[in-house]
Design a protein around this motif. Structure first.
Motif, PDB file in Angstrom:
ATOM      1  N   LEU A 103       0.833  -1.207   0.000  1.00 47.06           N
ATOM      2  CA  LEU A 103       0.000   0.000   0.000  1.00 47.06           C
ATOM      3  C   LEU A 103       0.866   1.255   0.000  1.00 47.06           C
ATOM      4  N   THR A 104       1.969   1.208   0.731  1.00 45.31           N
ATOM      5  CA  THR A 104       2.874   2.361   0.765  1.00 45.31           C
ATOM      6  C   THR A 104       3.464   2.634  -0.608  1.00 45.31           C
ATOM      7  N   VAL A 105       3.939   1.594  -1.270  1.00 45.64           N
ATOM      8  CA  VAL A 105       4.515   1.743  -2.614  1.00 45.64           C
ATOM      9  C   VAL A 105       3.450   2.208  -3.597  1.00 45.64           C
ATOM     10  N   ALA A 106       2.252   1.627  -3.522  1.00 45.68           N
ATOM     11  CA  ALA A 106       1.175   2.014  -4.441  1.00 45.68           C
ATOM     12  C   ALA A 106       0.790   3.479  -4.240  1.00 45.68           C
ATOM     13  N   GLY A 107       0.762   3.924  -2.976  1.00 43.42           N
ATOM     14  CA  GLY A 107       0.441   5.322  -2.707  1.00 43.42           C
ATOM     15  C   GLY A 107       1.466   6.275  -3.271  1.00 43.42           C
ATOM     16  N   ASN A 108       2.749   5.953  -3.077  1.00 44.24           N
ATOM     17  CA  ASN A 108       3.812   6.783  -3.648  1.00 44.24           C
ATOM     18  C   ASN A 108       3.780   6.757  -5.169  1.00 44.24           C
ATOM     19  N   PHE A 109       3.472   5.597  -5.735  1.00 44.96           N
ATOM     20  CA  PHE A 109       3.398   5.455  -7.190  1.00 44.96           C
ATOM     21  C   PHE A 109       2.337   6.379  -7.772  1.00 44.96           C
TER      22      PHE A 109
END
Length: 247
Positions: free
Chosen positions: A61-67
């Motif tokens: 979720l963290t990576v997807a949010g930054n993406f």
């Protein structure tokens, strides 16, 4: 600097001068940086090691949010000067919007970082990323005067600077210390996709609207908002729903 150099020495040498300046600064950085711990050679990283973190809900979720956030982040940076000129701002003044943005970014990289140690990294990250989305949707879209655009540039620089400095911190908080480097590399790989494609997407949106900036502004704001929501979900995944929890 580049705006003054191009008329005098041309585009090619302006870029070379900028590159030499960056090279000089990097030489100083590389000569003065010191590792806190002695090096520990690691075996080659396998493909499976890149896939495994994405199976962790909080990290994914963290990576997807930054993406998603990256798609919105670079739109104002790349388009604010041309949008301001199209709105009637003098070119001589519009050329200072990015320097204003970057100057405010300096404080955005420092102050939220200090607050994140006290109030929680994910908590502060969600606040500044949400603020970025609000600034785009509520201030940049209706902005029509020079003052409004300059104020947006300053506040956006502050909030977006916080995003850039806090992103790796989130990964470090939820990762084993031995895997921080690899996991941050995976984060930046995902973000690079958004960084490389967002400007062509913005150009296509503008072309479909006959040069209007309204659609590309909405796109930027929505992407920042969507990224903020995913990071909030990552925060809930890692620390629960109590807003008082420092995470």
């Amino acid at each position: 600097m580049i705006n003054h150099l191009i008329p005098k020495v041309g585009f090619g040498w302006s870029m070379r001068i900028a590159a030499f300046m960056i090279l000089g600064l990097l030489i100083i950085a590389n000569l003065t940086v010191k590792s806190r711990t002695p090096p520990h050679p690691q075996p080659p990283i396998t493909l499976q090691e890149f896939i495994t973190p994405l199976r962790e809900r909080t990290y994914a979720l963290t990576v997807a949010g930054n993406f998603l956030f990256t798609f919105g982040l670079f739109i104002p940076i790349n388009y604010i000067i041309t949008q301001a000129i199209a709105g009637g701002m003098q070119t001589s003044l519009a050329n200072y919007l990015v320097p204003i943005l970057n100057a405010a970014s300096l404080f955005g990289r420092i102050i939220p970082g200090i607050l994140s140690d006290k109030l929680g990294r994910f908590n502060i990250f969600f606040v500044v990323s949400s603020l970025t989305a609000i600034l785009i949707l509520a201030l940049w879209i209706p902005a029509s005067s020079n003052a409004a655009i300059i104020i947006f540039a300053a506040f956006f620089g502050f909030s977006s600077g916080a995003f850039i400095s806090l992103g790796p911190v989130l990964v470090a908080q939820i990762s084993p210390i031995q895997k921080i480097g690899m996991r941050q590399g995976l984060l930046y790989f995902m973000m690079s996709i958004g960084a490389l494609t967002t400007s062509p997407i913005g150009g296509a949106i503008m072309a479909s609207q006959n040069g209007s900036y309204w659609g590309v502004k909405v796109f930027a704001g929505v992407m920042c908002a969507a990224g903020s929501v995913l990071v909030l979900l990552a925060r809930f995944s890692g620390a629960g729903f109590n807003p008082r929890t420092k995470f």
